[in-house]
Design a protein around this motif. Structure first.
Motif: not given
Length: 148
Positions: A77, A80, A93, A95, A100-101, A119-120
């Motif tokens: 991961y 971010i 956060n 990715e 993105r999660q 998840r996004a």
């Protein structure tokens, strides 16, 4: 004549940035998130003993790698963003493979546990510390030495 600190404060107010804004590595350091974590540090990585490593490089980029043992590719991961919440919670956060999660991590008595992973697109992977697909609770992870 305005003082420098007054100008910095005014600019920070206007642009939503303060001189005290913490960087991502600083937020994670305050939460004591970096390092190697596992349910059983004395055992190798396995599907029931995921080993998580969180580290920052010299450019301030943070990665979170989860190893599942022989025959499994690790999840790598890119971290971010992060926000420390109340009651020992940290929202991280990340990715993974372009997805993105948002992970909510709970800290208690020096251990960590994933309480939520969304998840996004809104799909919940973990809710209230339970993996949605398996209905198994997420493990509490303890800090391991860096030899793991």
């Amino acid at each position: 004549m305005h003082s420098l600190s007054g100008i910095v404060f005014t600019l920070g107010f206007l642009f939503g940035v303060t001189a005290n804004a913490a960087t991502l590595p600083q937020i994670l350091e305050r939460f004591d998130f970096a390092g190697t974590w596992a349910a059983q540090c004395e055992h190798p990585a396995a599907p029931d003993n995921i080993i998580r490593r969180v580290e920052a490089n010299s450019a301030g980029e943070v990665s979170l790698v989860e190893r599942f043992g022989e025959g499994y590719e690790p999840n790598r991961y890119a971290v971010i963003g992060a926000r420390q919440g109340k009651h020992g919670l940290l929202t991280v956060n990340v990715e993974l493979d372009g997805i993105r999660q948002a992970l909510t991590i709970k800290r208690s008595h020096g251990r960590l546990r994933t309480m939520r992973n969304r998840r996004a697109d809104g799909k919940l992977l973990v809710q209230n510390g339970v993996v949605e697909t398996t209905r198994q609770p997420t493990p509490w992870l303890s800090r391991c030495d860096d030899k793991t």
